[in-house]
Motif scaffolding. Structure first.
Motif, PDB file in Angstrom:
ATOM      1  N   VAL A 138       0.854  -1.187   0.000  1.00 19.83           N
ATOM      2  CA  VAL A 138       0.000   0.000   0.000  1.00 19.83           C
ATOM      3  C   VAL A 138       0.890   1.237   0.000  1.00 19.83           C
ATOM      4  N   ASN A 139       0.580   2.207  -0.842  1.00 19.86           N
ATOM      5  CA  ASN A 139       1.351   3.442  -0.911  1.00 19.86           C
ATOM      6  C   ASN A 139       0.942   4.415   0.188  1.00 19.86           C
ATOM      7  N   LEU A 140       1.936   5.109   0.732  1.00 19.00           N
ATOM      8  CA  LEU A 140       1.687   6.180   1.698  1.00 19.00           C
ATOM      9  C   LEU A 140       2.018   7.517   1.053  1.00 19.00           C
ATOM     10  N   SER A 141       1.167   8.502   1.247  1.00 20.78           N
ATOM     11  CA  SER A 141       1.431   9.843   0.739  1.00 20.78           C
ATOM     12  C   SER A 141       2.215  10.641   1.780  1.00 20.78           C
ATOM     13  N   PRO A 142       2.851  11.737   1.369  1.00 22.36           N
ATOM     14  CA  PRO A 142       3.546  12.584   2.338  1.00 22.36           C
ATOM     15  C   PRO A 142       2.634  13.066   3.456  1.00 22.36           C
ATOM     16  N   VAL A 143       1.370  13.343   3.126  1.00 21.42           N
ATOM     17  CA  VAL A 143       0.419  13.800   4.132  1.00 21.42           C
ATOM     18  C   VAL A 143       0.223  12.732   5.204  1.00 21.42           C
ATOM     19  N   GLN A 144       0.124  11.480   4.804  1.00 19.35           N
ATOM     20  CA  GLN A 144      -0.070  10.404   5.773  1.00 19.35           C
ATOM     21  C   GLN A 144       1.141  10.232   6.675  1.00 19.35           C
ATOM     22  N   VAL A 145       2.338  10.319   6.093  1.00 16.97           N
ATOM     23  CA  VAL A 145       3.546  10.126   6.895  1.00 16.97           C
ATOM     24  C   VAL A 145       3.727  11.263   7.896  1.00 16.97           C
ATOM     25  N   ARG A 146       3.261  12.450   7.544  1.00 17.35           N
ATOM     26  CA  ARG A 146       3.357  13.580   8.473  1.00 17.35           C
ATOM     27  C   ARG A 146       2.343  13.495   9.603  1.00 17.35           C
ATOM     28  N   ASP A 147       1.350  12.635   9.467  1.00 16.17           N
ATOM     29  CA  ASP A 147       0.273  12.521  10.468  1.00 16.17           C
ATOM     30  C   ASP A 147       0.765  11.750  11.694  1.00 16.17           C
ATOM     31  N   PRO A 148       0.775  12.360  12.884  1.00 15.98           N
ATOM     32  CA  PRO A 148       1.223  11.654  14.096  1.00 15.98           C
ATOM     33  C   PRO A 148       0.373  10.423  14.423  1.00 15.98           C
ATOM     34  N   ALA A 149      -0.846  10.358  13.877  1.00 13.88           N
ATOM     35  CA  ALA A 149      -1.745   9.243  14.183  1.00 13.88           C
ATOM     36  C   ALA A 149      -1.561   8.064  13.232  1.00 13.88           C
ATOM     37  N   LEU A 150      -0.537   8.115  12.354  1.00 13.72           N
ATOM     38  CA  LEU A 150      -0.358   7.051  11.360  1.00 13.72           C
ATOM     39  C   LEU A 150      -0.167   5.689  12.009  1.00 13.72           C
ATOM     40  N   LEU A 151       0.694   5.609  13.024  1.00 17.87           N
ATOM     41  CA  LEU A 151       0.952   4.323  13.680  1.00 17.87           C
ATOM     42  C   LEU A 151      -0.317   3.759  14.293  1.00 17.87           C
ATOM     43  N   ASP A 152      -1.096   4.611  14.956  1.00 19.69           N
ATOM     44  CA  ASP A 152      -2.340   4.145  15.584  1.00 19.69           C
ATOM     45  C   ASP A 152      -3.315   3.647  14.524  1.00 19.69           C
ATOM     46  N   LEU A 153      -3.374   4.337  13.391  1.00 21.29           N
ATOM     47  CA  LEU A 153      -4.289   3.923  12.326  1.00 21.29           C
ATOM     48  C   LEU A 153      -3.903   2.549  11.786  1.00 21.29           C
ATOM     49  N   VAL A 154      -2.623   2.374  11.454  1.00 22.80           N
ATOM     50  CA  VAL A 154      -2.171   1.094  10.896  1.00 22.80           C
ATOM     51  C   VAL A 154      -2.391  -0.029  11.908  1.00 22.80           C
ATOM     52  N   THR A 155      -2.089   0.220  13.160  1.00 26.41           N
ATOM     53  CA  THR A 155      -2.284  -0.788  14.200  1.00 26.41           C
ATOM     54  C   THR A 155      -3.750  -1.177  14.316  1.00 26.41           C
ATOM     55  N   ALA A 156      -4.635  -0.175  14.303  1.00 24.16           N
ATOM     56  CA  ALA A 156      -6.064  -0.437  14.452  1.00 24.16           C
ATOM     57  C   ALA A 156      -6.618  -1.248  13.285  1.00 24.16           C
ATOM     58  N   VAL A 157      -6.214  -0.889  12.056  1.00 27.60           N
ATOM     59  CA  VAL A 157      -6.749  -1.590  10.882  1.00 27.60           C
ATOM     60  C   VAL A 157      -6.194  -3.019  10.819  1.00 27.60           C
ATOM     61  N   LEU A 158      -4.936  -3.208  11.203  1.00 26.93           N
ATOM     62  CA  LEU A 158      -4.380  -4.571  11.253  1.00 26.93           C
ATOM     63  C   LEU A 158      -5.152  -5.420  12.256  1.00 26.93           C
ATOM     64  N   ASN A 159      -5.436  -4.862  13.423  1.00 31.35           N
ATOM     65  CA  ASN A 159      -6.194  -5.605  14.439  1.00 31.35           C
ATOM     66  C   ASN A 159      -7.621  -5.869  13.972  1.00 31.35           C
ATOM     67  N   GLU A 160      -8.187  -4.894  13.295  1.00 28.22           N
ATOM     68  CA  GLU A 160      -9.566  -5.011  12.811  1.00 28.22           C
ATOM     69  C   GLU A 160      -9.698  -6.116  11.765  1.00 28.22           C
ATOM     70  N   THR A 161      -8.727  -6.208  10.869  1.00 26.11           N
ATOM     71  CA  THR A 161      -8.816  -7.171   9.767  1.00 26.11           C
ATOM     72  C   THR A 161      -8.172  -8.518  10.108  1.00 26.11           C
ATOM     73  N   GLY A 162      -7.307  -8.536  11.121  1.00 24.88           N
ATOM     74  CA  GLY A 162      -6.635  -9.786  11.487  1.00 24.88           C
ATOM     75  C   GLY A 162      -5.468 -10.143  10.585  1.00 24.88           C
ATOM     76  N   VAL A 163      -5.005  -9.194   9.761  1.00 24.98           N
ATOM     77  CA  VAL A 163      -3.869  -9.441   8.879  1.00 24.98           C
ATOM     78  C   VAL A 163      -2.575  -9.290   9.676  1.00 24.98           C
ATOM     79  N   SER A 164      -1.626 -10.194   9.454  1.00 26.48           N
ATOM     80  CA  SER A 164      -0.340 -10.110  10.138  1.00 26.48           C
ATOM     81  C   SER A 164       0.429  -8.883   9.662  1.00 26.48           C
ATOM     82  N   PRO A 165       1.071  -8.146  10.574  1.00 28.75           N
ATOM     83  CA  PRO A 165       1.871  -6.986  10.155  1.00 28.75           C
ATOM     84  C   PRO A 165       2.944  -7.346   9.121  1.00 28.75           C
ATOM     85  N   SER A 166       3.476  -8.554   9.205  1.00 32.21           N
ATOM     86  CA  SER A 166       4.526  -8.965   8.263  1.00 32.21           C
ATOM     87  C   SER A 166       4.001  -9.127   6.842  1.00 32.21           C
ATOM     88  N   ASN A 167       2.675  -9.169   6.679  1.00 33.10           N
ATOM     89  CA  ASN A 167       2.080  -9.284   5.348  1.00 33.10           C
ATOM     90  C   ASN A 167       1.724  -7.930   4.745  1.00 33.10           C
TER      91      ASN A 167
END
Length: 276
Positions: free
Chosen positions: A68-97
């Protein structure tokens, strides 16, 4: 879009591509609507939609990774880590995938902040790729500053393969550099059998002894500053090997192994003939 192994026999992953079918304008490419979304302050919501949709689809492909591509706006967002963590937990996909791709444009503004956020994603288990490698301003600098898992060779180097020019040698130089840094390599835009044969080198790199690996790493680092005559010489040497079939490459490797059993004088003579 499928990501295929260098031998062309296996799908190893998929890249999420964002497209917009407008009821009036028809197909609107991302190069048009993404900048508008960034200017309108909608990139956060759009990026979250793409991530959630991609990981939801990826649940069906447990043995594949999703990019998945990240835009500069997303990388500048302090909440990026929380978002990725939440969606991974929500979908059950392994972070390594999950492979998150960034371009140099993401890293130019506030590189230290980007380094912290991207590093936190890697600690989570997510992989990072440097996209469009070779087309920016100072890719080698970013390879030193940031810890990437994959290099993506821009399709601008792949499209001319098989035609006069230095594209093949440039790809080989990038692959040698990436492998020396323990990075995996992906070539974008491989659409023909000729491109597939001429582009992949990963499977052959592992067959080289350490001395020859060091040699090619040195060539990769020097290639951009070499004189035209020296680059042309390297191009001529690499062209025959890249055009060989898998069986022909195997036979060539076996012949090189037999060289080690010959007297030095005979070995040097045969090696010179084969390389020519």
């Amino acid at each position: 879009q499928p990501i295929v192994s260098s031998d062309g026999n296996r799908i190893v992953g998929a890249e999420a591509l964002l497209r917009w079918t407008h009821p009036v304008r028809g197909q609107v490419p991302p190069g048009v609507f993404v900048p508008v979304a960034e200017q309108a302050g909608l990139m956060g919501k759009l990026g979250e939609f793409v991530l959630r949709r991609a990981l939801t689809d990826a649940k069906r492909w447990a043995d594949l990774y999703i990019a998945v591509n990240l835009s500069p706006v997303q990388v500048r967002d302090p909440a990026l880590l929380d978002l990725v963590t939440a969606v991974l937990n929500e979908t059950g996909v392994s972070p390594s995938n999950l492979m998150l791709e960034v371009t140099e444009g993401v890293l130019i503004e506030n590189p230290e902040d980007a380094k912290v956020r991207l590093g936190a994603l890697q600690k989570l288990g997510v992989k990072l790729a440097l996209d469009d490698f070779g087309t920016g301003y100072s890719s080698l600098t970013y390879l030193q500053k940031f810890s990437f898992d994959k290099l993506k060779i821009d399709k601008g180097f792949v499209e001319p393969l098989g035609k006069p020019g230095n594209s093949q040698a440039m790809i080989q130089a990038i692959v040698a550099l990436g492998r020396a840094m323990n990075l995996t390599i992906l070539a974008e835009g491989v659409e023909t059998e000729e491109q597939r044969v001429l582009a992949p080198l990963e499977q052959d790199w592992d067959q080289l002894d350490p001395q020859r690996r060091r040699k090619w790493v040195g060539i990769a680092k020097r290639y951009p500053t070499m004189k035209a005559e020296e680059r042309s010489k390297i191009d001529r040497r690499m062209q025959p090997w890249a055009s060989l079939s898998a069986d022909q490459r195997r036979i060539a490797r076996e012949r090189y192994k037999k060289l080690e059993q010959l007297p030095p004088a005979k070995r040097d003579e045969l090696r010179t003939r084969w390389e020519e």
